[in-house]
Write a protein that holds these residues in place. Structure first.
Motif, PDB file in Angstrom:
ATOM      1  N   GLY A   1     -23.566   6.348   9.761  1.00 36.14           N
ATOM      2  CA  GLY A   1     -22.237   6.121  10.312  1.00 36.14           C
ATOM      3  C   GLY A   1     -21.418   5.188   9.455  1.00 36.14           C
ATOM      4  N   VAL A   2     -20.105   5.258   9.659  1.00 33.56           N
ATOM      5  CA  VAL A   2     -19.142   4.417   8.950  1.00 33.56           C
ATOM      6  C   VAL A   2     -18.277   3.708   9.980  1.00 33.56           C
ATOM      7  CG1 VAL A   2     -17.233   4.371   7.299  1.00 33.56           C
ATOM      8  CG2 VAL A   2     -19.105   6.011   6.990  1.00 33.56           C
ATOM      9  N   ILE A   3     -18.059   2.407   9.761  1.00 33.17           N
ATOM     10  CA  ILE A   3     -17.272   1.594  10.692  1.00 33.17           C
ATOM     11  C   ILE A   3     -16.125   0.960   9.926  1.00 33.17           C
ATOM     12  CG2 ILE A   3     -17.302  -0.353  12.292  1.00 33.17           C
ATOM     13  CD1 ILE A   3     -20.439   0.150  12.393  1.00 33.17           C
ATOM     14  N   GLY A   4     -14.911   1.358  10.259  1.00 30.62           N
ATOM     15  CA  GLY A   4     -13.728   0.770   9.650  1.00 30.62           C
ATOM     16  C   GLY A   4     -13.022  -0.129  10.645  1.00 30.62           C
ATOM     17  N   ILE A   5     -12.788  -1.372  10.256  1.00 31.22           N
ATOM     18  CA  ILE A   5     -12.124  -2.341  11.127  1.00 31.22           C
ATOM     19  C   ILE A   5     -10.764  -2.662  10.523  1.00 31.22           C
ATOM     20  CG2 ILE A   5     -12.265  -4.651  12.168  1.00 31.22           C
ATOM     21  CD1 ILE A   5     -15.293  -4.513  11.836  1.00 31.22           C
ATOM     22  N   ALA A   6      -9.699  -2.204  11.173  1.00 29.69           N
ATOM     23  CA  ALA A   6      -8.322  -2.475  10.739  1.00 29.69           C
ATOM     24  C   ALA A   6      -8.111  -2.109   9.283  1.00 29.69           C
ATOM     25  CB  ALA A   6      -7.972  -3.944  10.981  1.00 29.69           C
ATOM     26  N   GLY A   7      -8.571  -0.932   8.893  1.00 28.36           N
ATOM     27  CA  GLY A   7      -8.491  -0.527   7.497  1.00 28.36           C
ATOM     28  C   GLY A   7      -7.239   0.270   7.157  1.00 28.36           C
ATOM     29  N   PRO A   8      -6.739   0.135   5.933  1.00 30.81           N
ATOM     30  CA  PRO A   8      -5.571   0.909   5.454  1.00 30.81           C
ATOM     31  C   PRO A   8      -6.018   2.197   4.771  1.00 30.81           C
ATOM     32  CG  PRO A   8      -6.073  -0.825   3.891  1.00 30.81           C
ATOM     33  CD  PRO A   8      -7.123  -0.909   4.971  1.00 30.81           C
ATOM     34  N   TYR A   9      -6.303   3.217   5.547  1.00 28.81           N
ATOM     35  CA  TYR A   9      -6.881   4.445   5.025  1.00 28.81           C
ATOM     36  C   TYR A   9      -5.850   5.470   4.595  1.00 28.81           C
ATOM     37  CZ  TYR A   9      -9.963   2.408   8.577  1.00 28.81           C
ATOM     38  OH  TYR A   9     -10.672   1.540   9.355  1.00 28.81           O
ATOM     39  N   SER A  10      -4.578   5.235   4.955  1.00 31.70           N
ATOM     40  CA  SER A  10      -3.588   6.297   4.752  1.00 31.70           C
ATOM     41  C   SER A  10      -2.190   5.704   4.679  1.00 31.70           C
ATOM     42  CB  SER A  10      -3.684   7.309   5.907  1.00 31.70           C
ATOM     43  OG  SER A  10      -2.707   8.306   5.789  1.00 31.70           O
ATOM     44  N   TYR A  11      -1.796   5.226   3.505  1.00 32.11           N
ATOM     45  CA  TYR A  11      -0.453   4.643   3.376  1.00 32.11           C
ATOM     46  C   TYR A  11       0.024   4.773   1.939  1.00 32.11           C
ATOM     47  CZ  TYR A  11      -1.975   0.287   1.038  1.00 32.11           C
ATOM     48  OH  TYR A  11      -2.445  -0.641   0.140  1.00 32.11           O
ATOM     49  N   ASP A  12       1.312   4.643   1.763  1.00 33.50           N
ATOM     50  CA  ASP A  12       1.911   4.725   0.430  1.00 33.50           C
ATOM     51  C   ASP A  12       1.928   3.331  -0.177  1.00 33.50           C
ATOM     52  OD1 ASP A  12       3.340   5.120  -1.870  1.00 33.50           O
ATOM     53  OD2 ASP A  12       4.863   6.397  -0.930  1.00 33.50           O
ATOM     54  N   PHE A  13       0.876   3.003  -0.903  1.00 33.15           N
ATOM     55  CA  PHE A  13       0.703   1.665  -1.470  1.00 33.15           C
ATOM     56  C   PHE A  13       1.826   1.302  -2.434  1.00 33.15           C
ATOM     57  CE2 PHE A  13      -1.814   4.791  -3.799  1.00 33.15           C
ATOM     58  CZ  PHE A  13      -1.305   4.674  -5.078  1.00 33.15           C
ATOM     59  N   ARG A  14       2.559   2.285  -2.928  1.00 31.30           N
ATOM     60  CA  ARG A  14       3.615   2.010  -3.913  1.00 31.30           C
ATOM     61  C   ARG A  14       4.748   1.177  -3.327  1.00 31.30           C
ATOM     62  NH1 ARG A  14       4.638   8.150  -5.486  1.00 31.30           N
ATOM     63  NH2 ARG A  14       4.529   8.214  -3.197  1.00 31.30           N
ATOM     64  N   GLN A  15       4.813   1.115  -2.007  1.00 29.69           N
ATOM     65  CA  GLN A  15       5.873   0.368  -1.334  1.00 29.69           C
ATOM     66  C   GLN A  15       5.466  -1.068  -1.006  1.00 29.69           C
ATOM     67  OE1 GLN A  15       7.265   2.593   2.111  1.00 29.69           O
ATOM     68  NE2 GLN A  15       6.735   4.525   1.134  1.00 29.69           N
ATOM     69  N   PHE A  16       4.261  -1.477  -1.385  1.00 30.43           N
ATOM     70  CA  PHE A  16       3.735  -2.776  -0.968  1.00 30.43           C
ATOM     71  C   PHE A  16       3.179  -3.541  -2.170  1.00 30.43           C
ATOM     72  CE2 PHE A  16       3.492   0.100   2.621  1.00 30.43           C
ATOM     73  CZ  PHE A  16       3.997  -0.659   3.668  1.00 30.43           C
ATOM     74  N   SER A  17       2.982  -4.835  -1.979  1.00 26.01           N
ATOM     75  CA  SER A  17       2.412  -5.650  -3.050  1.00 26.01           C
ATOM     76  C   SER A  17       0.995  -5.213  -3.401  1.00 26.01           C
ATOM     77  CB  SER A  17       2.418  -7.130  -2.644  1.00 26.01           C
ATOM     78  OG  SER A  17       1.634  -7.349  -1.486  1.00 26.01           O
TER      79      SER A  17
END
Length: 293
Positions: A180-196
């Motif tokens: 199993g995989v456990i993700g806690i508050a993870g950014p799995y799907s976003y356009d990183f080009r808009q962020f630092s």
């Protein structure tokens, strides 16, 4: 000993509620981790520090094991920090908490951005998994009973290293060994080009080439995606998109929004003395117990 009519649990939890929770809210991430580590003791556990898994100066992990463990579920935990900060030492509370639950738990460091960009830190997770799996029996764990878990940026790493078939194949770890995989508050799907956080990804890279929700293998193991109700750092849409991608591939997934917690306290609630903050620890343990061999 407690006074008649007074709940021992309440009397022990009240000082933590009054003192630690406000302190966490006022602290930076690193300071909060220092506070959390001071609330726990590793007495009675087997602890191996600075176990090397690769050639880089940050390719080390600390391993926390229950005494006399045999064939126990084995957990790799990956810290957050926007891929540019954080360390295993600051997450001793997580290793202690999961080891007390009966799991052999490795807390890893990984190469940091901006010097090391994607996929360096994901490849580090794969390398750590390889070493942890190879050593699991000697640690009291099981090579075919492994869970991968991460918070924030570490949640991205945990999900990506398993759902993208490339990374486990490169190190020779069979996906069937990951329960199993456990993700806690993870950014799995976003356009990183808009962020630092763009500093953590290749220049000219595209979300379609990098985000875990674009990489789901058809034989991925079950996932638990924990979302903080009051998260103002990682948007809930990340988990919604990841959940949808897993479902499209036919992968069992549970997405749980935990009330009252924010991006910091959802992780803090892993610490045994701070479970009153939220349901993170219980959700993680329930998931492992459901999917363990």
């Amino acid at each position: 000993m407690s006074l008649p009519g007074r709940s021992p649990r309440r009397s022990s939890r009240l000082p933590l509620t009054l003192l630690i929770a406000p302190l966490l809210a006022a602290c930076s991430g690193q300071d909060a981790q220092t506070v959390l580590n001071r609330t726990v003791s590793t007495s009675g556990l087997n602890v191996s520090t600075n176990v090397r898994y690769g050639p880089d100066a940050r390719n080390f992990m600390d391993i926390y094991s229950p005494q006399d463990a045999k064939g126990a579920p084995t957990v790799l935990f990956i810290h957050g920090g926007s891929w540019e900060g954080g360390d295993k030492e600051g997450h001793r509370f997580a290793g202690e908490s999961l080891a007390r639950a009966g799991y052999v738990t490795a807390v890893m460091n990984y190469r940091l951005a901006p010097v090391n960009r994607y996929p360096s830190y994901v490849q580090d997770a794969a390398a750590a998994l390889k070493v942890l799996r190879d050593r699991s029996v000697s640690l009291g764990g099981s090579p075919d009973n492994i869970f991968v878990m991460g918070h924030s940026a570490g949640g991205f790493n945990a999900v990506e290293v398993v759902v993208n078939e490339r990374w486990l194949r490169e190190v020779g770890v069979p996906v069937s060994s990951i329960r199993g995989v456990i993700g806690i508050a993870g950014p799995y799907s976003y356009d990183f080009r808009q962020f630092s956080s763009a500093r953590a990804f290749p220049q000219g890279g595209l979300p379609d080439e990098i985000m875990p929700d674009r990489h789901v293998r058809p034989d991925a193991p079950p996932h638990l995606l924990l979302v903080a109700e009051n998260d103002s750092v990682v948007y809930p849409q990340n988990a919604l998109n990841m959940e949808a991608a897993l479902k499209r591939a036919g992968i069992p997934v549970t997405r749980t929004v935990l009330p009252r917690v924010n991006h910091l306290t959802i992780m803090a609630a892993i610490a045994r003395p701070l479970t009153f903050l939220g349901g993170t620890r219980k959700a993680v343990i329930d998931f492992i117990e459901t999917h363990r061999r």
